[in-house]
Design a protein around this motif. Structure first.
Motif, PDB file in Angstrom:
ATOM      1  N   VAL A  95      -1.036   2.925 -12.278  1.00 43.76           N
ATOM      2  CA  VAL A  95      -0.148   3.569 -11.225  1.00 43.76           C
ATOM      3  C   VAL A  95       0.286   4.744 -11.660  1.00 43.76           C
ATOM      4  CG1 VAL A  95       0.895   1.324 -10.320  1.00 43.76           C
ATOM      5  CG2 VAL A  95       1.674   2.208 -12.524  1.00 43.76           C
ATOM      6  N   PRO A  96       0.563   5.868 -10.709  1.00 46.04           N
ATOM      7  CA  PRO A  96       1.190   6.972 -11.456  1.00 46.04           C
ATOM      8  C   PRO A  96       2.397   6.785 -11.950  1.00 46.04           C
ATOM      9  CG  PRO A  96       1.218   6.953  -9.053  1.00 46.04           C
ATOM     10  CD  PRO A  96       0.539   5.600  -9.362  1.00 46.04           C
ATOM     11  N   TRP A  97       2.936   7.977 -12.979  1.00 45.75           N
ATOM     12  CA  TRP A  97       4.119   7.781 -13.637  1.00 45.75           C
ATOM     13  C   TRP A  97       4.702   9.198 -13.568  1.00 45.75           C
ATOM     14  CZ3 TRP A  97       5.450   9.218 -18.791  1.00 45.75           C
ATOM     15  CH2 TRP A  97       4.390   9.671 -19.525  1.00 45.75           C
ATOM     16  N   ARG A  98       6.337   8.940 -13.790  1.00 44.95           N
ATOM     17  CA  ARG A  98       7.109  10.037 -13.761  1.00 44.95           C
ATOM     18  C   ARG A  98       7.860  10.398 -15.232  1.00 44.95           C
ATOM     19  NH1 ARG A  98      13.477   9.616 -13.142  1.00 44.95           N
ATOM     20  NH2 ARG A  98      13.633  11.396 -14.600  1.00 44.95           N
ATOM     21  N   THR A  99       8.094  11.170 -15.650  1.00 45.39           N
ATOM     22  CA  THR A  99       8.881  11.775 -17.043  1.00 45.39           C
ATOM     23  C   THR A  99       9.831  12.812 -16.719  1.00 45.39           C
ATOM     24  OG1 THR A  99       8.664  11.534 -19.239  1.00 45.39           O
ATOM     25  CG2 THR A  99       7.242  13.191 -18.090  1.00 45.39           C
ATOM     26  N   SER A 100      10.485  13.041 -17.734  1.00 44.65           N
ATOM     27  CA  SER A 100      11.260  14.167 -17.648  1.00 44.65           C
ATOM     28  C   SER A 100      11.003  15.096 -18.697  1.00 44.65           C
ATOM     29  CB  SER A 100      12.990  13.727 -17.995  1.00 44.65           C
ATOM     30  OG  SER A 100      13.238  12.783 -17.068  1.00 44.65           O
ATOM     31  N   ASN A 101      11.227  16.608 -18.254  1.00 47.58           N
ATOM     32  CA  ASN A 101      10.792  17.410 -19.213  1.00 47.58           C
ATOM     33  C   ASN A 101      11.730  18.624 -19.466  1.00 47.58           C
ATOM     34  OD1 ASN A 101       8.481  19.042 -20.189  1.00 47.58           O
ATOM     35  ND2 ASN A 101       8.310  20.190 -17.984  1.00 47.58           N
ATOM     36  N   THR A 102      11.373  19.394 -20.496  1.00 42.47           N
ATOM     37  CA  THR A 102      12.213  20.390 -20.949  1.00 42.47           C
ATOM     38  C   THR A 102      13.794  20.074 -21.103  1.00 42.47           C
ATOM     39  OG1 THR A 102      12.365  21.441 -18.822  1.00 42.47           O
ATOM     40  CG2 THR A 102      10.606  22.354 -20.298  1.00 42.47           C
ATOM     41  N   LEU A 103      13.960  18.999 -21.487  1.00 42.99           N
ATOM     42  CA  LEU A 103      15.388  18.506 -21.726  1.00 42.99           C
ATOM     43  C   LEU A 103      16.139  19.140 -22.948  1.00 42.99           C
ATOM     44  CD1 LEU A 103      15.122  14.670 -20.911  1.00 42.99           C
ATOM     45  CD2 LEU A 103      15.496  16.579 -19.280  1.00 42.99           C
ATOM     46  N   GLY A 104      17.524  19.242 -22.906  1.00 45.84           N
ATOM     47  CA  GLY A 104      18.245  19.713 -24.042  1.00 45.84           C
ATOM     48  C   GLY A 104      19.600  19.340 -23.815  1.00 45.84           C
ATOM     49  N   GLY A 105      20.189  19.199 -24.842  1.00 41.72           N
ATOM     50  CA  GLY A 105      21.714  18.931 -24.962  1.00 41.72           C
ATOM     51  C   GLY A 105      22.522  19.935 -25.204  1.00 41.72           C
ATOM     52  N   ALA A 106      21.808  21.351 -25.761  1.00 39.80           N
ATOM     53  CA  ALA A 106      22.425  22.447 -26.083  1.00 39.80           C
ATOM     54  C   ALA A 106      23.631  23.066 -24.883  1.00 39.80           C
ATOM     55  CB  ALA A 106      21.812  23.638 -26.347  1.00 39.80           C
ATOM     56  N   GLY A 157       0.771  -1.167   0.007  1.00 39.61           N
ATOM     57  CA  GLY A 157      -0.174   0.181  -0.160  1.00 39.61           C
ATOM     58  C   GLY A 157       0.907   1.241  -0.006  1.00 39.61           C
ATOM     59  N   ALA A 158       2.226   1.140   0.146  1.00 42.53           N
ATOM     60  CA  ALA A 158       3.029   2.340   0.023  1.00 42.53           C
ATOM     61  C   ALA A 158       2.832   2.915  -1.359  1.00 42.53           C
ATOM     62  CB  ALA A 158       4.361   1.982   0.378  1.00 42.53           C
ATOM     63  N   PRO A 159       2.745   4.255  -1.415  1.00 38.99           N
ATOM     64  CA  PRO A 159       2.783   4.991  -2.601  1.00 38.99           C
ATOM     65  C   PRO A 159       4.157   4.873  -3.627  1.00 38.99           C
ATOM     66  CG  PRO A 159       2.889   6.591  -0.857  1.00 38.99           C
ATOM     67  CD  PRO A 159       2.782   5.336  -0.218  1.00 38.99           C
ATOM     68  N   ALA A 160       4.053   4.480  -4.812  1.00 36.37           N
ATOM     69  CA  ALA A 160       5.176   4.292  -5.628  1.00 36.37           C
ATOM     70  C   ALA A 160       4.654   5.115  -6.843  1.00 36.37           C
ATOM     71  CB  ALA A 160       5.485   2.840  -5.583  1.00 36.37           C
ATOM     72  N   ILE A 161       5.874   5.319  -7.791  1.00 37.42           N
ATOM     73  CA  ILE A 161       5.601   5.947  -9.012  1.00 37.42           C
ATOM     74  C   ILE A 161       6.531   5.301 -10.284  1.00 37.42           C
ATOM     75  CG2 ILE A 161       6.035   8.088 -10.301  1.00 37.42           C
ATOM     76  CD1 ILE A 161       5.710   9.406  -7.494  1.00 37.42           C
ATOM     77  N   TYR A 162       5.795   4.815 -11.100  1.00 41.10           N
ATOM     78  CA  TYR A 162       6.447   4.308 -12.329  1.00 41.10           C
ATOM     79  C   TYR A 162       7.344   5.309 -12.787  1.00 41.10           C
ATOM     80  CZ  TYR A 162       6.571   1.702 -17.043  1.00 41.10           C
ATOM     81  OH  TYR A 162       6.638   1.166 -18.045  1.00 41.10           O
ATOM     82  N   GLY A 163       8.654   5.151 -12.895  1.00 38.81           N
ATOM     83  CA  GLY A 163       9.695   6.158 -13.524  1.00 38.81           C
ATOM     84  C   GLY A 163      10.411   5.662 -14.409  1.00 38.81           C
ATOM     85  N   HIS A 164      11.032   6.439 -15.097  1.00 44.34           N
ATOM     86  CA  HIS A 164      12.250   6.362 -16.114  1.00 44.34           C
ATOM     87  C   HIS A 164      12.953   7.633 -16.403  1.00 44.34           C
ATOM     88  CE1 HIS A 164      10.038   8.696 -19.158  1.00 44.34           C
ATOM     89  NE2 HIS A 164       9.107   8.264 -18.751  1.00 44.34           N
ATOM     90  N   TYR A 165      14.158   7.611 -17.175  1.00 40.45           N
ATOM     91  CA  TYR A 165      14.610   8.563 -17.685  1.00 40.45           C
ATOM     92  C   TYR A 165      14.989   8.196 -19.257  1.00 40.45           C
ATOM     93  CZ  TYR A 165      18.020  12.030 -19.351  1.00 40.45           C
ATOM     94  OH  TYR A 165      18.769  12.977 -19.879  1.00 40.45           O
ATOM     95  N   LEU A 166      14.715   9.054 -19.899  1.00 43.61           N
ATOM     96  CA  LEU A 166      14.845   8.511 -21.701  1.00 43.61           C
ATOM     97  C   LEU A 166      15.651   9.355 -22.263  1.00 43.61           C
ATOM     98  CD1 LEU A 166      10.859   8.290 -22.359  1.00 43.61           C
ATOM     99  CD2 LEU A 166      12.498   6.301 -21.719  1.00 43.61           C
ATOM    100  N   HIS A 191       1.041  15.558 -23.667  1.00 48.21           N
ATOM    101  CA  HIS A 191       0.081  14.909 -24.357  1.00 48.21           C
ATOM    102  C   HIS A 191       0.030  13.310 -24.037  1.00 48.21           C
ATOM    103  CE1 HIS A 191      -0.361  18.558 -26.683  1.00 48.21           C
ATOM    104  NE2 HIS A 191      -1.676  18.038 -27.025  1.00 48.21           N
ATOM    105  N   ALA A 192       1.081  13.039 -23.125  1.00 44.97           N
ATOM    106  CA  ALA A 192       1.238  11.658 -22.645  1.00 44.97           C
ATOM    107  C   ALA A 192       0.527  11.401 -21.417  1.00 44.97           C
ATOM    108  CB  ALA A 192       2.865  11.544 -22.539  1.00 44.97           C
ATOM    109  N   GLY A 193       0.178  12.555 -20.642  1.00 50.51           N
ATOM    110  CA  GLY A 193      -0.501  12.633 -19.497  1.00 50.51           C
ATOM    111  C   GLY A 193       0.222  12.152 -18.347  1.00 50.51           C
ATOM    112  N   ALA A 194       1.585  12.733 -18.380  1.00 45.72           N
ATOM    113  CA  ALA A 194       2.354  12.187 -17.161  1.00 45.72           C
ATOM    114  C   ALA A 194       2.046  12.758 -15.926  1.00 45.72           C
ATOM    115  CB  ALA A 194       3.805  12.919 -17.440  1.00 45.72           C
ATOM    116  N   ASN A 195       2.316  12.291 -14.695  1.00 49.92           N
ATOM    117  CA  ASN A 195       1.989  12.714 -13.336  1.00 49.92           C
ATOM    118  C   ASN A 195       2.933  13.553 -12.875  1.00 49.92           C
ATOM    119  OD1 ASN A 195       0.519   9.759 -13.225  1.00 49.92           O
ATOM    120  ND2 ASN A 195      -0.633  11.657 -13.532  1.00 49.92           N
ATOM    121  N   TYR A 196       4.243  12.882 -12.581  1.00 51.55           N
ATOM    122  CA  TYR A 196       5.305  13.700 -11.824  1.00 51.55           C
ATOM    123  C   TYR A 196       6.358  14.057 -12.908  1.00 51.55           C
ATOM    124  CZ  TYR A 196       8.727  14.333  -7.918  1.00 51.55           C
ATOM    125  OH  TYR A 196       9.709  15.053  -6.891  1.00 51.55           O
ATOM    126  N   ILE A 197       6.409  15.394 -13.263  1.00 55.16           N
ATOM    127  CA  ILE A 197       7.005  15.958 -14.322  1.00 55.16           C
ATOM    128  C   ILE A 197       8.154  16.378 -13.895  1.00 55.16           C
ATOM    129  CG2 ILE A 197       6.645  17.280 -16.499  1.00 55.16           C
ATOM    130  CD1 ILE A 197       3.705  17.206 -16.253  1.00 55.16           C
TER     131      ILE A 197
END
Length: 516
Positions: free
Chosen positions: A338-349, A296-305, A369-375
């Motif tokens: 489950v809630p999910w995390r993604t990464s935002n405003t990324l850049g290599g400049a 029952g502990a909260p957890a978030i589906y994560g990734h770094y892409l 538009h992907a509907g991410a939760n933890y941005i």
């Protein structure tokens, strides 16, 4: 026709100037994303990814380099061979079914509590930069005062719902003790929710102790207040450091991001669907383990892409495949509930240039538009995360505010009143002086502060200031206006006493050799 008919020249530029108000630092409520979701897979393809991931878990297995985790899995009924865990799909499904689909983060200021999961989303600044581009746009090593500056800016940016943690690394503090001062800065300079360091199991326990001081031990046992991040080692490995930190958070009922670290084509197959299948298996194995630790502990589906350039081997941001993976991962997280995390405003400049803007805008659009939760990484990220730019931090935060407004959807509450203005004005008129415009101009259309939309003549007359300079000037102004949110003096003293004691106990040398 109304008395304020805009057939006259009343209003115009002078009226718009009158509409300008003092800056508003009030945090936007947690976002309720009303946008249609972009789903690039049909139901059969979602099930195909699920089946492939479950096959990986059952037949390839996941390495857990941690004796405690291996014993936990044995007790849970998993097959364990040396350090490889083979997870039956029925066991995985049972465990992840107990993860809450939604929960609420509780902030130091209860007015800044935010919901997460389902359609509820929050924007969180970047973290982990070993360099910054400072208020003079100079790239250098950060100090604690630089980290505190970013926490202050996070507090003042309405679109940011968290002060994160080590937005930049404070090099003027020993590595082994750094997590204490980082956590204190997050707590002191903002009253929003924040993140907690997971650089070692003991560091994570220190963060939990400090949260217990700030909120109360009984409170955090039933209320999420902080977020931990646990990165996997792709392909298919979870190590002792991350698993120990995960246990520290989950035992105290605090959510963790279960985040495989994807370098597409390097540590995953050179295929978008196959990469998602592997990433999904890795994330599911960690999500399931959070429930072995505490059901029952909260957890978030994560990734770094990221995808890897086959020219240089460097990670890339803003590529179409990253957007496609975000869409697919969103579908998988919703499939499991489950809630999910993604990464935002990324850049290599390397600077805040057009490349940075294009990459960040591409990522931001896909994430919404992907509907991410933890941005996460929503402000400041540049140079593939090697530095946090003050200028980009400011503009990114405004971009998040614009995305927030878009994701709210069209506002229909004044439709009839606004439509009546059409008959008031009639053919050939203008609306600038109409009473409806005067009443609603502030909120009808988003007016960015960082973008210059004046004529080139006016822009030149005002000094030809480009966006980096504008953003830095704005940051300096904000910092002059910053007011620290009052922290209860007794709790502040208790936190400082705890830090002082732990700094005496923790060797200032490299913690890796000291058990920290």
């Amino acid at each position: 026709m109304s008395d304020a008919s805009p057939r006259t020249r009343s209003g115009g530029r002078s009226a718009r100037r009158a509409l300008r108000t003092a800056p508003d630092f009030e945090m936007l409520k947690g976002l309720r994303n009303a946008l249609p979701l972009c789903e690039v897979m049909d139901g059969a393809q979602v099930e195909q990814i699920d089946a492939a991931s479950m096959d990986i878990l059952e037949n390839v297995g996941v390495v857990f380099r941690d004796d405690i985790a291996l014993e936990d899995w044995r007790k849970a009924g998993a097959k364990v061979v040396e350090d490889t865990v083979y997870l039956d799909r029925a066991l995985v499904r049972d465990l992840i079914s107990t993860i809450p689909e939604t929960f609420t983060y509780h902030a130091r200021d209860p007015k800044k509590n935010v919901a997460l999961g389902g359609r509820n989303a929050i924007f969180v600044p970047m973290t982990g930069a070993p360099y910054l581009r400072d208020l003079d746009d100079v790239r250098r090593n950060p100090l604690m005062e630089d980290l505190s500056m970013f926490h202050k800016l996070s507090h003042m940016m309405p679109s940011l719902h968290s002060s994160a943690h080590h937005i930049v690394e404070p090099y003027d503090h020993p590595i082994s003790q750094r997590h204490l001062r980082i956590t204190y800065s997050s707590m002191k300079h903002s009253d929003k929710t924040f993140m907690g360091m997971t650089t070692s199991p003991k560091n994570a326990e220190d963060v939990m102790d400090m949260c217990g001081i700030l909120f109360g031990d009984d409170f955090i046992d039933t209320h999420p207040v902080v977020t931990g991040n646990c990165n996997g080692n792709s392909p298919l490995v979870w190590d002792e450091t991350m698993l120990g930190a995960m246990r520290a958070f989950c035992k105290r009922n605090q959510p963790v991001l279960c985040s495989p670290f994807v370098l597409g084509g390097a540590n995953t197959p050179a295929s978008v669907p196959a990469t998602v299948a592997q990433l999904n298996a890795e994330a599911l194995s960690a999500l399931a383990y959070t429930q072995v630790i505490r059901r029952g502990a909260p957890a978030i589906y994560g990734h770094y892409l990221s995808t890897v350039s086959m020219k240089s081997g460097a990670p890339m941001a803003g590529t179409p495949e990253i957007s496609l993976m975000n869409f697919m991962i969103g579908q998988m997280a919703r499939f499991y509930g489950v809630p999910w995390r993604t990464s935002n405003t990324l850049g290599g400049a390397k600077t805040f240039d057009a490349q940075a803007g294009y990459e960040s805008a591409t990522t931001l659009s896909a994430v919404m538009h992907a509907g991410a939760n933890y941005i996460w990484h929503s402000a400041g990220w540049n140079e593939a995360g090697m530095h946090c730019s003050v200028a980009k931090f400011i503009v990114d935060a405004e971009q998040c505010a614009m995305a927030y407004r878009m994701a709210e959807g069209p506002k229909w509450d004044d439709f009839d009143t606004a439509l009546s203005a059409v008959s008031d004005i009639g053919p050939g008129g203008h609306y600038l002086g109409h009473q409806h415009t005067q009443d609603n101009f502030r909120d009808a259309f988003f007016m960015p502060d960082m973008f210059d939309n004046n004529s080139i003549e006016q822009w030149a007359a005002e000094g030809s200031v480009e966006i980096t300079e504008r953003a830095l000037n704005h940051a300096k102004k904000l910092l002059k206006e910053y007011e620290e949110p009052t922290l209860d003096p007794a709790k502040n003293e208790e936190l400082l006493d705890y830090i002082a004691r732990r700094e005496r106990e923790i060797p200032a040398a490299d913690a890796l050799n000291q058990g920290y």
